[in-house]
Design an enzyme around this catalytic site. Structure first.
Site, mmCIF file in Angstrom:
data_model
loop_
_atom_site.group_PDB
_atom_site.id
_atom_site.type_symbol
_atom_site.label_atom_id
_atom_site.label_comp_id
_atom_site.label_asym_id
_atom_site.label_seq_id
_atom_site.Cartn_x
_atom_site.Cartn_y
_atom_site.Cartn_z
ATOM 1 C CB ALA A 34 7.994 -26.379 4.157
ATOM 2 C CE LYS A 207 -4.647 -3.906 -0.372
ATOM 3 N NZ LYS A 207 -3.913 -2.955 -1.203
HETATM 4 N N1 HSE Z 1 -4.204 -1.663 -6.053
HETATM 5 C C1 HSE Z 1 -3.487 -2.152 -4.937
HETATM 6 C C2 HSE Z 1 -2.498 -1.104 -4.484
HETATM 7 C C3 HSE Z 1 -2.793 -3.450 -5.279
HETATM 8 O O1 HSE Z 1 -2.262 -0.161 -5.222
HETATM 9 O O2 HSE Z 1 -2.003 -1.184 -3.374
HETATM 10 C C4 HSE Z 1 -2.312 -4.223 -4.098
HETATM 11 O O3 HSE Z 1 -3.353 -4.671 -3.303
#
Ligand code: HSE
Length: 430
Positions: A34, A207
């Protein structure tokens, strides 16, 4: 050497503990990489007395995490509390407003409020990073935003939830039922505190919404993600899919074309020979298509203390190095609002599973339902008597509109010989 970067950590669950361990164990290595030391100055959690297996005596304890946003001398707050709203979101906003940088692993918060947080970071000249929010140990956000920055991207897809991938893998490996595998997965502690987040595809959708923005420069739009989980999948579907050359995966798929954004999370059947079909158990995997680079593929652990902490600390190192680019790799003010493409516009091939009474005329009634909805079938198999006097009828359609498929199954569901709600799984050619 530059002056140390001072970090306050809010939340000491497994990820928070992992971050402390990485920063302590790799102190020298991280300092060298870093170009300056990264020092934890303050920590906060709900309960001070919990046994965590780490020494916290060198850090100042903060009872109310919200106070971290205003702490003198702290450069970065690491938010590991979780949750879309509440303390996590309050802390995130006030940290940025107080001109401190923010590193978070909070997928729900970024999926819902990413554009607002990016705007706050930009207006206050600080940095927002959330690599750990998507696919834990796979550095997919950096790969897309930095490594593939020269490309126009239009497709990202992948296995974004390790728990459901583990469950589907176990159903295939053992031949045991969804309910049995679910009970086992719960006993192993793999499920989120609210299991619906995993089982109903919501975690994967969080995500996916983040990845859409990172890849396409669109405003995070969680509400337009079409979401279906794995609760309807039975072991017979995995078995019949296998006989037909497919494997079932819960995928997130996001496509961007001419300002139109299609985001969906649902079970798919895919060719067993595809690289992503071979990604089993708790692993995550992602494919990203770029116009100059073609397809790229990433695989790794998507959850757990080590992989998630690794991503959090990589973000800290990034900030310590002085990297200050925008969170979604373009100015927050230029993120665009895309037009959502509804799932009803899908046109593709479908696997259909019907559970019916084994009696004369049933197949004729089913084909009438399909004909009246204008659905054409490529393959139809009657699979032996599974239970007394009943059989499974399994079909693969020709290319069909989603609306026609649903119409056909509504008609078929009304037949007296159909004893279970029909199921379809979209077959994707990826
Ligand atoms: N519950 C999530 C998974 C944890 O099983 O991928 C990670 O984000």
């Amino acid at each position: 050497m530059n002056k140390p970067l001072k970090v306050a950590i809010a939340g000491l669950g497994s990820v928070g503990v992992g971050v402390v361990k990485v920063l302590e164990q790799h102190k020298k290595l991280i300092g060298e990489r870093a170009g300056r030391k990264i020092e934890i100055t303050h920590v906060s959690a709900r309960n001070r007395d919990t046994e965590r297996g780490i020494d916290l005596s060198n850090y100042q304890w903060v009872d109310n995490a919200l106070e971290m946003a205003g702490l003198e001398g702290v450069d970065i707050v690491v938010e590991l509390i979780g949750g879309e709203e509440g303390i996590a979101y309050e802390l995130a906003k006030s940290t940025l407003k107080n001109s401190k940088s923010l590193v978070t692993a909070n997928k729900a918060m970024v999926a819902h409020h990413g554009a607002i947080l990016a705007d706050l970071a930009q207006n206050n000249n600080v940095v927002l990073r959330f690599e750990a929010a998507v696919a834990g140990g796979i550095p997919i956000i950096k790969a897309i935003g930095e490594g593939l920055a020269a490309n126009e991207l239009n497709l990202v897809y992948g296995i974004m939830n390790g728990t459901t991938n583990y469950m589907l893998s176990q159903m295939e490996a053992t031949g045991r039922s969804y309910d049995e595998i679910l009970a086992e997965t719960e006993a192993l502690g793999y499920l989120e505190a609210d299991p619906a987040l995993d089982l109903d595809g919501i975690d994967a959708a969080h995500k996916l919404a983040i990845l859409s923005s990172v890849a396409f420069g669109t405003k995070t739009d969680f509400d337009s993600v079409y979401i279906e989980g794995i609760r309807e999948i039975e072991t017979v579907d995995i078995k019949y899919g296998k006989e037909l050359g497919y494997r079932i995966k819960l995928l997130g798929i996001t496509k961007f074309e001419d300002g139109n954004l299609s985001q969906r999370v649902h079970p798919v059947m895919i060719d067993r020979k595809l690289p992503i079909a071979g990604v089993m158990d708790g692993f995550n995997a992602l494919a990203v298509d770029g116009d100059f680079i073609g397809r790229t593929f990433y695989q790794g652990r998507g959850a757990g203390e080590g992989p998630t902490a690794s991503a959090v600390v990589a973000d800290l190192i990034d900030i310590a190095r002085g990297h200050s680019g925008p969170a979604f790799f373009k100015p927050a003010s230029s993120l665009v609002s895309a037009s959502p493409v509804p799932i009803t516009q899908r046109k593709g091939v479908y696997y259909v599973r019907l559970h019916v009474l084994d009696e004369a005329g049933v197949i004729a009634d089913i084909t009438t339902g399909l004909k009246n909805a204008n659905v054409s079938v490529e393959t139809m198999l009657q699979k032996g008597t599974e239970r007394d006097g009943t059989v499974y009828v399994v079909m693969i359609t020709h290319e069909t509109r989603e609306t026609a498929m649903k119409d056909a199954l509504n008609r078929i569901n009304e037949l007296p010989s159909v004893i279970e709600k029909p199921l379809f799984i979209r077959i994707e050619k990826l």
